[in-house]
Design a protein around this motif. Structure first.
Motif, mmCIF file in Angstrom:
data_model
loop_
_atom_site.group_PDB
_atom_site.id
_atom_site.type_symbol
_atom_site.label_atom_id
_atom_site.label_comp_id
_atom_site.label_asym_id
_atom_site.label_seq_id
_atom_site.Cartn_x
_atom_site.Cartn_y
_atom_site.Cartn_z
ATOM 1 N N TYR B 450 0.877 -1.260 -0.216
ATOM 2 C CA TYR B 450 0.004 0.136 -0.174
ATOM 3 C C TYR B 450 0.898 1.414 -0.054
ATOM 4 C CZ TYR B 450 -3.092 3.745 1.698
ATOM 5 O OH TYR B 450 -4.050 4.768 1.444
ATOM 6 N N ILE B 451 1.921 1.274 0.691
ATOM 7 C CA ILE B 451 2.813 2.367 0.717
ATOM 8 C C ILE B 451 3.530 2.688 -0.376
ATOM 9 C CG2 ILE B 451 4.669 3.601 2.256
ATOM 10 C CD1 ILE B 451 2.468 3.067 4.064
ATOM 11 N N GLU B 452 4.058 1.364 -0.853
ATOM 12 C CA GLU B 452 4.529 1.563 -2.083
ATOM 13 C C GLU B 452 3.931 2.109 -3.461
ATOM 14 O OE1 GLU B 452 7.575 -2.645 -1.939
ATOM 15 O OE2 GLU B 452 5.989 -2.473 -3.299
ATOM 16 N N ASN B 454 1.283 3.922 -2.942
ATOM 17 C CA ASN B 454 0.978 5.540 -2.770
ATOM 18 C C ASN B 454 2.131 6.691 -2.558
ATOM 19 O OD1 ASN B 454 -2.026 5.428 -2.885
ATOM 20 N ND2 ASN B 454 -1.763 3.850 -1.414
ATOM 21 N N ALA B 455 3.428 5.747 -2.348
ATOM 22 C CA ALA B 455 4.515 6.868 -1.903
ATOM 23 C C ALA B 455 5.478 6.430 -2.842
ATOM 24 C CB ALA B 455 4.986 6.447 -0.413
ATOM 25 N N ASP B 456 5.908 5.332 -3.167
ATOM 26 C CA ASP B 456 6.974 5.199 -3.821
ATOM 27 C C ASP B 456 6.932 5.536 -5.396
ATOM 28 O OD1 ASP B 456 8.040 4.240 -1.512
ATOM 29 O OD2 ASP B 456 8.522 2.314 -2.111
#
Lengths: 459, 459
Positions: B450-452, B454-456
């Motif tokens: 999820y972080i990847e 939305n962030a990466d």
């Protein structure tokens, strides 16, 4: 014979070796290339200490007359680390406290609340006993029994009445607190109490905090001083879960308990209640301020007097400093973000919008990715439930005007926003253009490391 | 000469090779071991399709008489993918819709809301036009102008009045919609309209969905049938942000618009309003049901009649199926979680508790880590704001009693909980022991992916 055989075998092997030498080298080359390729996929290691930790390290805390501290290794959960702190406060100390509003708050919180609500006159001394490693929350009747046993033991060891012993526990939820391990070190703790040991106490209350947190202020009034020194622990996890904030602030100010309590409630709303790491509320949050009354500054009886205002301002500064340090040690944090909302229809609306932005996973992951993703801020404003009119909203990154009049600002350039997002400390500023309601809150970004801390590592 | 030289060199090398053979082998061994060690640190690759996608794939959808579909590549944002769908509905079609309650909702949502609120009699046909790649949200006056231009063009192409054209856009926020690219393909779309093309429409509305979502049901009443076929897209991100849900359901049922609208509102509360991926609310969420009235089943005029009940049940089934598929394609999801709360003081309290659990980052990361971390569920109950009494709460994983009477259940064994958490579909069941309030919501876990997403990855 054996020798001959060996020789023969060797010769055979040498022949094979000749044939094999190139494949071996190729294999080494292949493996090296593969190793480089695979290594690039390994996530960068998280620094042991938060990148947002204060550069100056732990501050030099002044001695607070009437307050003594000690820390010990009781082995509550892990061996070989400080996990219990005791504070003894002289007779005359006013103790104020605020606590988590969780409906499932821990046994020590319930006990402290009752004692603070009783507003006992501070004739006798007081003690604060804190352990890390176990939160004594959701532990049924055994939880209250453990608190009672610890209060009895701490009262005996430090010579204060049980009604004036304030405990806190931080760590795993749902496991019985091995309180006898804590009681076993109380005699030793009491014997080693020292006015200089507050930094040790700051370490003893840590769980997976990456740095101990301290803050201090001194107020000078008519040539005399009031000293304030505080410690805190932030969101961390021992096992299997914990996101607890504990804060202890000591001052030699002379002030009545009711007035101190009133001030504390107000200042908490402006400081600790304005921070969020993940929107999850602990069962153990505890903030206690103890005023020993040993300062030569006359008693503060009116918060609007110049001494009252100066003390309140200094106390707020210490609380805000500690609150910011808690955010800066948020699990996996790499960015410190201030969210300032103005122009809301009411202060409550401003707070709703600020917290919607500060708690939005999409905003927080964008910050982690250094992405000037103002569309997600629009989304968070929209979902907050506060009154908002698309065409009156303006959004700024620091002083950079990003969006206004219902669209991206005319002079905004994406690369300017992108450059701003590379900073370690960011400000997201929103004006709703509706009224005078304002609120400022602080948060951190949301990184893969947060997931790792809370999902990957079982303890 | 050259040959000699070569030979000489070879001989020299052969000597060296003899000496080097063991180090070479050791180096290979070392590299292999290192490769294994490093490989273990590489995060597992995310499958291209969600591991929770339906095993049977996209369902066979029945033809809905009176409804035709087409999809095209308009290049709204990316080339070479279906990004526009057109649906044309025969005269007599009742259209009902529910939309995001965001205060910053998009221009197409505002337009649809106004048209649905006007409750036009369904004498004439209707059209639905949807693009992916750009959400036309927070685009100022240009947003409304783009919607108006598209409605005019779609009305002309499909021969329906502008007041009966319902548009939606999903994708990046804050960028002007290149509506002329969509208008340019409308003639082609209208020419290719077909009752069989709903699966293509399901693909055209996808953003970073990993699978197209469809569901169907058939109701048989007195030997005649009502057919229902729906498609949906879930949370995904194009660039720079998007978390939009679009749902279109078609049926040949004969039903008046006001009754269909009333039913839709009620069923939405029981289905789509009970799912959450990250607690962030889109600016574009749109759910439209179109009933063509071509079924031979007589008009439904009473929801309490047996035909009314049967149709409502079937429609709810399709809506719940699509809602679950949206969760199962939640960004980074690896687990599907049902959170069922009973015994609350009120239905509103039950919903508060269920949503607090389903949105808690600490609960969701624990699920990702297959950690039976019931302490975090206690925390979420506590922070929800609902009435709760620690000693009356019981918590179950599926049928496994985990905690009750204010503590861990007497017969609960951690390894039983840990084994349960390895499942792909989980149920967290909480009884508050206070009243009759109940609520069930659905969510997914919270992973590094999820972080990847939305962030990466910036797009």
């Amino acid at each position: 014979m054996a020798k001959d055989k060996k020789k023969k075998v060797d010769t055979g092997e040498t022949k094979k070796k000749k044939a094999k030498i190139k494949p071996l080298k190729r294999e080494i080359e292949r493996l090296r290339a593969q190793l480089v390729a695979v290594s690039e996929k390994v996530p960068a290691k998280q620094p042991v200490i938060s990148p947002l930790a204060p550069e100056a390290g732990f501050p030099a805390l002044p001695v607070i007359e009437g307050a003594e501290f000690a820390a010990a290794e009781a082995g509550v959960r892990y061996k070989g680390r400080l996990d219990v702190m005791l504070a003894r406060l002289a007779p005359g100390t006013a103790v104020a406290g605020v606590f988590t509003r969780s409906a499932t708050r821990s046994a020590p919180v319930l006990d402290c609340e009752a004692k603070i609500a009783a507003k006992p006159a501070p004739k006798q001394g007081a003690a604060i006993l804190v352990n890390s490693g176990n939160s004594n929350a959701f532990t049924g009747a055994a939880g209250a029994e453990a608190v009672s046993a610890l209060c009895t033991a701490a009262a005996a060891a430090s010579g204060v009445p049980e009604t004036r012993v304030f405990t806190a526990s931080t760590g795993v939820i749902g496991e019985p607190l091995p309180h006898e391990r804590i009681s076993a070190v109380l005699g030793d703790l009491a014997a080693r109490l020292s006015p200089e040991a507050l930094p040790l106490a700051a370490r003893a209350i840590m769980t997976t905090d990456t740095f101990p947190k301290g803050a201090t202020a001194t107020v000078e009034i008519d040539g005399q001083q009031i000293r304030i020194a505080g410690i805190a622990k932030g969101s961390g996890m021992i096992a299997p879960d914990m996101a607890t904030m504990l804060v202890y602030i000591f001052t030699d100010a002379k002030i009545g308990q009711p007035l101190l309590q009133k001030m504390l409630g107000k200042l908490t709303d402006e400081t600790f209640n304005c921070i969020t790491v993940d929107g999850d509320t602990s069962t153990s949050d505890t903030l206690i301020v103890a005023a020993t009354g040993k300062s030569k500054v006359p008693e503060i009886t009116d918060l609007r007097s110049s001494a009252g205002r100066a003390f309140q301002e200094a106390l707020k500064g210490v609380m805000l400093d500690l609150a910011h340090q808690v955010v800066k040690d948020g699990e996996g944090a790499t960015k410190f973000v201030e969210v300032a909302v103005t122009g809301a229809a009411s202060p409550a609306d401003a707070r709703k919008v600020a917290m919607a932005i500060a708690n939005s996973p999409l905003v927080k992951t964008a910050v982690a990715g250094e992405d000037p993703n103002w569309g997600r801020i629009v989304m968070a404003i929209g979902k907050s439930g506060a009154r908002a009119d698309r065409d009156l909203i303006s959004i700024r990154f620091g002083d950079i005007l990003v969006a206004e009049k219902g669209w991206v600002a005319e002079n905004y350039a994406e690369e300017v926003g992108a450059a701003y997002m590379k900073r370690e400390e960011l400000a997201i500023r929103v004006d709703l253009g509706l009224g005078k309601g304002a609120a400022t809150v602080w948060t951190c970004d949301f990184t893969k490391r947060y997931i790792e801390i809370n999902a990957d590592y079982r303890s």
